[in-house]
Structure formats: C-alpha cells, structure tokens
Scaffold this motif. Structure first.
Motif, PDB file in Angstrom:
ATOM      1  N   TYR A   5      62.404 -36.552  95.092  1.00  0.00           N
ATOM      2  CA  TYR A   5      60.991 -36.454  95.479  1.00  0.00           C
ATOM      3  C   TYR A   5      60.867 -37.167  96.816  1.00  0.00           C
ATOM      4  O   TYR A   5      61.217 -38.342  96.944  1.00  0.00           O
ATOM      5  CB  TYR A   5      60.136 -37.125  94.414  1.00  0.00           C
ATOM      6  N   ALA A  26      55.281 -25.559  94.880  1.00  0.00           N
ATOM      7  CA  ALA A  26      55.060 -26.147  93.568  1.00  0.00           C
ATOM      8  C   ALA A  26      53.638 -25.844  93.099  1.00  0.00           C
ATOM      9  O   ALA A  26      52.694 -25.810  93.899  1.00  0.00           O
ATOM     10  CB  ALA A  26      55.290 -27.647  93.613  1.00  0.00           C
ATOM     11  N   GLU A  36      52.564 -26.991  86.179  1.00  0.00           N
ATOM     12  CA  GLU A  36      53.816 -26.394  85.703  1.00  0.00           C
ATOM     13  C   GLU A  36      54.749 -27.466  85.140  1.00  0.00           C
ATOM     14  O   GLU A  36      54.685 -28.636  85.509  1.00  0.00           O
ATOM     15  CB  GLU A  36      54.497 -25.592  86.810  1.00  0.00           C
ATOM     16  N   TYR A  73      55.310 -29.153  98.518  1.00  0.00           N
ATOM     17  CA  TYR A  73      54.008 -29.693  98.134  1.00  0.00           C
ATOM     18  C   TYR A  73      53.397 -30.417  99.333  1.00  0.00           C
ATOM     19  O   TYR A  73      53.995 -30.499 100.395  1.00  0.00           O
ATOM     20  CB  TYR A  73      54.143 -30.633  96.925  1.00  0.00           C
ATOM     21  N   SER A  85      49.307 -35.252  95.375  1.00  0.00           N
ATOM     22  CA  SER A  85      50.659 -35.011  94.886  1.00  0.00           C
ATOM     23  C   SER A  85      51.112 -36.084  93.900  1.00  0.00           C
ATOM     24  O   SER A  85      51.032 -37.280  94.186  1.00  0.00           O
ATOM     25  CB  SER A  85      51.623 -34.960  96.075  1.00  0.00           C
ATOM     26  N   TRP A 137      61.112 -27.274  96.097  1.00  0.00           N
ATOM     27  CA  TRP A 137      59.724 -26.983  95.736  1.00  0.00           C
ATOM     28  C   TRP A 137      58.835 -27.715  96.748  1.00  0.00           C
ATOM     29  O   TRP A 137      58.966 -28.915  96.947  1.00  0.00           O
ATOM     30  CB  TRP A 137      59.413 -27.484  94.339  1.00  0.00           C
ATOM     31  N   PHE A 182      61.645 -31.961  95.484  1.00  0.00           N
ATOM     32  CA  PHE A 182      60.241 -31.807  95.834  1.00  0.00           C
ATOM     33  C   PHE A 182      60.075 -32.367  97.236  1.00  0.00           C
ATOM     34  O   PHE A 182      60.246 -33.566  97.457  1.00  0.00           O
ATOM     35  CB  PHE A 182      59.355 -32.574  94.840  1.00  0.00           C
ATOM     36  N   VAL A 221      54.323 -31.374  86.646  1.00  0.00           N
ATOM     37  CA  VAL A 221      53.662 -31.425  87.944  1.00  0.00           C
ATOM     38  C   VAL A 221      52.166 -31.660  87.729  1.00  0.00           C
ATOM     39  O   VAL A 221      51.480 -30.821  87.139  1.00  0.00           O
ATOM     40  CB  VAL A 221      53.892 -30.124  88.736  1.00  0.00           C
ATOM     41  N   VAL A 277      49.657 -31.343  93.668  1.00  0.00           N
ATOM     42  CA  VAL A 277      50.513 -30.881  94.762  1.00  0.00           C
ATOM     43  C   VAL A 277      49.794 -30.939  96.106  1.00  0.00           C
ATOM     44  O   VAL A 277      50.340 -30.543  97.124  1.00  0.00           O
ATOM     45  CB  VAL A 277      50.997 -29.427  94.515  1.00  0.00           C
TER      46      VAL A 277
END
Length: 250
Positions: free
Chosen positions: A161, A241, A245, A218, A24, A216, A182, A10, A13
C-alpha cells in the motif's frame, strides 16, 4: 477466511476532497488479525459500518500526516470507547507521525475524560519488522510530508500500500515483494505542480517492469477518474480499486 489467505477489505478509495468516495483506507486480514491502513476524515463511518465490533481491529498503520489519512482516528477511537472496546490498540507509524497523532488524540479527547479506557501500544516503523502475523517493510515515497509505503507478507503472499507520493527507487523495490499493490494515482500524466503525487504513466511503466504483480489504483483526482478508467479498460494487471470490494490473495 482460510488461514493462509491474505484478505483486503477496501473501505475508501477517494482523494482528499472527493464528494463521491470516502478517503482511502483498507483493512488487511490474516487469520483473526486485522490491520487498518489509514483512516481519513471521511473513512470512519465506512469502517464502523463494515466492522461494528469495537474489538474487530487489532492495529492501525498510518502512512503520513494529512487529514485524509489520519483525521478519522479520533472519531473511531471515541466510538470504540463508547461501544466498550477492551482489546489493546496497536498503532504503527513513524516517530515523527506519532508526535502529531498524540496531539490529535489529546485534542480530540478534550472534556471526555482523563484517559482512553483501552491500552494504546505504539510501534515505530524504524524498529518493527512484524505486526501480528505479518512481516512488514517500509519505504519512503516522494511526497510533501514524510510518507512511507508498507509491504505486508504472510504465507508467501504480499500486499503493498503506497500511501501518497510519487514512486521512488525504494518504493519500487518494496513492491517487488507484492502480489498486489495499491498505488496512489492522482494524475494521468506527470505534472510538476503536483510532483508529490503519482500518475498513471508511472504506474503503467512500473507494471510493465513487474509482470507478476497487479496494481489497483486509488486516490485518483476526481475530475480525471472517468478518463483514467477508460484508458485502462481491459487491462487485467492495472485497474481502479472499488470501495466495498473484498480481495483475497491466495
């Protein structure tokens, strides 16, 4: 990295104007292949810090044509040029987005030479179902410009995503193939003035319909981030998120 794992680094975000979080962006890896997803105006520096090798990134996927998702492309490519990139760069996007990106690259390269010193290979989402080792599928979200969520499958594992935009029947169906999603979650509740963005209520409903997937969040509006974090505290399926990470889907 184990060859049958999906790895997600990542990078950023943040939403478009967040002063505390880069735009992001993630890098998804399988084996030795790395796919960058989106590269906004403030994401380029984080990418260069995490992956300084100019040949580290094999391909880029762009979800849509907004500055916080594409304006880092030229700085990244110029850095790769200066650092001696030799590997071809694959760029995956919609045909409409390719037209805009080519103009962006032309403007960004003004006065710096006649051509990029490494090969650029374009892939249209309308004609692409694999990129590197990944199987890939796309679905359009509800956004102010064309935005296509992406699902990547590798070794029976899936990562999705969303890019920006509200969930549609098509993106919800796409996410059923993912172990981890995501999801852009700009707001806590739906707001007609921001109808082209997703909200936490929608994500929580989606998560309840997909108990086997994790979500997650974002691209959260900066003044609702703290409240959103409090609302999902202790939720093992849905969380925010964090930049930097590394996630492995095993």
């Amino acid at each position: 990295m184990n060859s049958d794992h999906l790895r997600i680094d990542v990078l950023g975000v943040g939403e478009a104007f967040d002063p505390n979080f880069e735009n992001s962006s993630v890098v998804v890896s399988a084996g030795d292949f790395r796919l960058l997803i989106d590269c906004g105006a403030t994401a380029a520096g984080r990418l260069m810090a995490k992956f300084p090798d100019p040949d580290a990134i094999d391909a880029i996927y762009f979800t849509h044509m907004h500055p916080d998702h594409v304006f880092g492309l030229v700085p990244v490519m110029l850095n790769w040029r200066d650092d001696g990139r030799s590997k071809p760069l694959r760029i995956l996007c919609s045909p409409q987005l390719r037209t805009h990106l080519e103009k962006l690259m032309e403007l960004g390269f003004t006065g710096l030479g006649s051509a990029w010193p490494f090969t650029i290979i374009w892939h249209s989402i309308a004609e692409t179902n694999t990129i590197g080792p990944f199987e890939c599928r796309f679905a359009r979200s509800d956004h102010s410009v064309q935005n296509h969520a992406i699902l990547l499958r590798y070794a029976d594992k899936g990562f999705a995503y969303s890019g920006d935009g509200n969930v549609t029947a098509e993106t919800a169906a796409l996410f059923t193939g993912a172990d981890l999603v995501f999801q852009e979650t700009y707001l806590i509740k739906h707001d007609p003035q921001h109808a082209a963005h997703c909200d936490l209520e929608t994500v929580l409903k989606l998560a309840s319909d997909m108990p086997g997937a994790r979500f997650w969040l974002y691209h959260i509006k900066r003044n609702v981030r703290a409240e959103m974090a409090q609302m999902i505290r202790g939720n093992e399926q849905v969380r925010i998120a964090a930049p930097g990470e590394v996630i492995e889907i095993r």
